[in-house]
Write an enzyme that holds these catalytic residues in place. Structure first.
Site, PDB file in Angstrom:
ATOM      1  N   ARG A  58     -13.336  -4.864 128.403  1.00  0.00           N
ATOM      2  CA  ARG A  58     -12.384  -4.644 129.509  1.00  0.00           C
ATOM      3  C   ARG A  58     -12.038  -3.152 129.637  1.00  0.00           C
ATOM      4  O   ARG A  58     -11.770  -2.642 130.719  1.00  0.00           O
ATOM      5  CB  ARG A  58     -11.116  -5.489 129.314  1.00  0.00           C
ATOM      6  CG  ARG A  58     -10.077  -5.270 130.417  1.00  0.00           C
ATOM      7  CD  ARG A  58      -9.057  -6.405 130.537  1.00  0.00           C
ATOM      8  NE  ARG A  58      -8.475  -6.798 129.280  1.00  0.00           N
ATOM      9  CZ  ARG A  58      -7.586  -6.078 128.590  1.00  0.00           C
ATOM     10  NH1 ARG A  58      -7.154  -4.943 129.051  1.00  0.00           N
ATOM     11  NH2 ARG A  58      -7.115  -6.520 127.432  1.00  0.00           N
ATOM     12  N   TYR A 111     -10.528  -4.123 156.720  1.00  0.00           N
ATOM     13  CA  TYR A 111     -11.033  -5.373 156.151  1.00  0.00           C
ATOM     14  C   TYR A 111      -9.825  -6.317 156.032  1.00  0.00           C
ATOM     15  O   TYR A 111      -8.766  -5.901 155.523  1.00  0.00           O
ATOM     16  CB  TYR A 111     -11.649  -5.081 154.793  1.00  0.00           C
ATOM     17  CG  TYR A 111     -12.218  -6.295 154.130  1.00  0.00           C
ATOM     18  CD1 TYR A 111     -13.358  -6.919 154.636  1.00  0.00           C
ATOM     19  CD2 TYR A 111     -11.626  -6.839 152.996  1.00  0.00           C
ATOM     20  CE1 TYR A 111     -13.880  -8.045 154.034  1.00  0.00           C
ATOM     21  CE2 TYR A 111     -12.150  -7.966 152.389  1.00  0.00           C
ATOM     22  CZ  TYR A 111     -13.274  -8.565 152.916  1.00  0.00           C
ATOM     23  OH  TYR A 111     -13.788  -9.672 152.313  1.00  0.00           O
ATOM     24  N   ASP A 183     -12.138   3.599 152.224  1.00  0.00           N
ATOM     25  CA  ASP A 183     -13.043   2.495 151.899  1.00  0.00           C
ATOM     26  C   ASP A 183     -14.387   2.849 152.538  1.00  0.00           C
ATOM     27  O   ASP A 183     -14.521   2.830 153.763  1.00  0.00           O
ATOM     28  CB  ASP A 183     -12.458   1.195 152.480  1.00  0.00           C
ATOM     29  CG  ASP A 183     -13.332  -0.018 152.191  1.00  0.00           C
ATOM     30  OD1 ASP A 183     -14.557   0.158 151.991  1.00  0.00           O
ATOM     31  OD2 ASP A 183     -12.801  -1.141 152.208  1.00  0.00           O
ATOM     32  N   LYS A 208     -21.574  -5.353 149.140  1.00  0.00           N
ATOM     33  CA  LYS A 208     -22.250  -5.075 150.403  1.00  0.00           C
ATOM     34  C   LYS A 208     -23.457  -4.162 150.158  1.00  0.00           C
ATOM     35  O   LYS A 208     -24.363  -4.542 149.447  1.00  0.00           O
ATOM     36  CB  LYS A 208     -21.247  -4.502 151.399  1.00  0.00           C
ATOM     37  CG  LYS A 208     -19.878  -5.222 151.397  1.00  0.00           C
ATOM     38  CD  LYS A 208     -19.947  -6.664 151.834  1.00  0.00           C
ATOM     39  CE  LYS A 208     -18.697  -7.469 151.515  1.00  0.00           C
ATOM     40  NZ  LYS A 208     -17.434  -6.929 151.986  1.00  0.00           N
TER      41      LYS A 208
HETATM   42  C1  LIG Z   1     -16.064  -6.997 151.718  1.00  0.00           C
HETATM   43  C2  LIG Z   1     -15.170  -5.847 151.893  1.00  0.00           C
HETATM   44  C3  LIG Z   1     -14.085  -5.625 151.035  1.00  0.00           C
HETATM   45  C4  LIG Z   1     -13.732  -6.586 149.918  1.00  0.00           C
HETATM   46  O1  LIG Z   1     -14.724  -6.662 148.981  1.00  0.00           O
HETATM   47  P1  LIG Z   1     -15.015  -7.958 148.026  1.00  0.00           P
HETATM   48  O2  LIG Z   1     -16.140  -7.492 147.227  1.00  0.00           O
HETATM   49  O3  LIG Z   1     -15.306  -9.096 148.937  1.00  0.00           O
HETATM   50  O4  LIG Z   1     -13.769  -8.203 147.242  1.00  0.00           O
HETATM   51  C5  LIG Z   1     -13.324  -4.491 151.248  1.00  0.00           C
HETATM   52  N1  LIG Z   1     -13.599  -3.636 152.256  1.00  0.00           N
HETATM   53  C6  LIG Z   1     -14.617  -3.822 153.099  1.00  0.00           C
HETATM   54  C7  LIG Z   1     -14.867  -2.853 154.202  1.00  0.00           C
HETATM   55  C8  LIG Z   1     -15.442  -4.929 152.957  1.00  0.00           C
HETATM   56  O5  LIG Z   1     -16.445  -5.115 153.817  1.00  0.00           O
END
Ligand SMILES: *Cc1c(COP(=O)(O)O)cnc(C)c1O
Length: 393
Positions: A58, A111, A183, A208
């Site tokens: 962790r 998101y 992000d 992604k």
């Molecule tokens: C999918 C996504 C998230 C969240 O990510 P997870 O891996 O599903 O927890 C945050 N920001 C964006 C832009 C995303 O496409």
């Protein structure tokens, strides 16, 4: 060879690779929860931070570290903090910078859960949020309050593909000494490097583009400085947002082909966007690679390429959106994005269905909006599929 001087794809393949004692070409998976100390003295030194030996997964693990180093190198940052999901990355940032009485200025089209937690969970801890259209940086400046402790952005934003001028927002944030977090999921470091534009923290849903194969949920935070890294890391460790070594290993494998996957998907997306833009049932297409995009010039300046995410609005509205979803065959009707396969979804009935009508309107989410994550299949097949589905609308 100095890895610093390598190009993007070379770094994607080699960056961060550990020195394996048995010279394996591909790093092993340290599938272990804990690490043995050589002696009481060694254990004491590890805990005191005088020895870099691993203690407990962790807190850190060589397989996870390799991924953290690789993404940090690609983002040109100080260090990476790998986490179990994109939302774990978002919440690590929120929990590090926000607290009782603090305020966050965030883009209005985020998101879904990144906005949702600020509206439903964080108010319980005395935290407030203002959601503004950050594509006009003046709106960010106007929303800053004395207790604003974080500016949180997505560019291009989900699902409206609005682009925020990061350098302009950084200038505003500097005047108030407020950290800026971006992000960078939609672009990945291949297309956009926010830290080089002055942003303090970048985060990813590696679910992604970075992993890219729709078989992992994972997240990453990269900071520009050691100082921010040292604030964030203990929050991740103590909240238990850590990654699993196997998850890290698979993500590191996916990362190796990030550049070539994005190039192919982008090539496809440019043609798909052009096809959709001339289609009689399509009202408009939002894609940074089309000159019709309201921030086309900014996108060209800030991003290396327009990427493979696009949104379009069907003239037939909500029902047309749902009908199209029911008739795609090659494209998967699924949320998520950034994988090798083409994914399609209808925000008004799916990801953003919980937003109020007003919130949808101010965030630019129309009833007929369709979001497409273009994959690496043959573009002729993707267009043929959209063609036959649009015939049914
Ligand atoms: C999918 C996504 C998230 C969240 O990510 P997870 O891996 O599903 O927890 C945050 N920001 C964006 C832009 C995303 O496409």
């Amino acid at each position: 060879m100095k890895q610093k001087n390598l190009g993007f794809n070379s770094k994607a393949v080699h960056a961060g690779t550990m020195d394996d004692v048995r010279n394996s070409a591909i790093s092993p998976i340290y599938q272990t929860s804990t690490f043995r100390f050589d002696s009481a003295d060694h254990g004491a030194k590890c805990f005191a931070g005088e020895d870099t030996g691993y203690i407990y997964t962790r807190l850190g693990n060589p397989t996870i570290k390799e991924l953290e180093d690789a993404v940090a190198i690609l983002e040109n940052g100080y260090g990476g903090i790998a986490v179990s999901s994109g939302m774990a990355a978002v919440n690590t940032v929120y929990m590090t910078y926000l607290g009782q009485g603090k305020h966050v200025v965030a883009h209005n089209s985020l998101y879904g859960p990144s906005r949702g937690v600020l509206e439903t969970i964080y108010p319980r801890f005395g935290i407030t949020a203002s959601f503004v259209d950050a594509t006009d940086p003046q709106n960010v400046a106007d929303a800053i309050q004395p207790d604003t402790a974080l500016i949180y952005l997505e560019t291009p934003a989900n699902p409206t593909i609005g682009i925020t001028d990061l350098e302009a927002v950084v200038r505003i944030a500097r005047q108030h000494q407020i950290p800026v977090c971006v992000d960078n999921t939609f672009c990945s470091p291949y297309l956009q490097k926010p830290l080089e534009l002055g942003v303090d923290i970048v985060l990813h849903s590696m679910t992604k583009f970075i992993n890219g194969h729709a078989d992992i949920v994972a997240g990453m935070i990269v900071t520009k400085t050691k100082e921010e890294y040292q604030k964030l890391r203990p929050v991740m460790v103590n909240m238990g947002f850590n990654m699993d070594p196997h998850q890290a290993w698979l993500t590191r494998r996916g990362l190796k082909t990030l550049g070539i996957r994005i190039e192919k998907a982008q090539e496809n997306a440019i043609q798909v966007a052009q096809y959709l833009e001339q289609h009689p049932k399509v009202e408009w297409v939002l894609y940074p690679g089309l000159s019709s995009h309201p921030q086309y010039e900014l996108g060209k300046r800030q991003m290396k390429g327009p990427g493979s995410m696009l949104s379009f609005s069907l003239k037939g509205g909500f029902e047309a959106g749902k009908r199209m979803m029911d008739h795609v065959q090659l494209a998967l009707l699924a949320v998520s994005l950034g994988g090798i396969e083409t994914l399609i979804q209808h925000p008004a009935s799916m990801t953003h269905s919980k937003l109020s009508k007003e919130a949808k309107e101010t965030a630019g989410i129309t009833e007929g909006l369709v979001r497409l994550s273009v994959g690496i299949e043959e573009v002729e097949d993707i267009i043929k599929d959209l063609e036959q589905a649009l015939l049914k609308v």
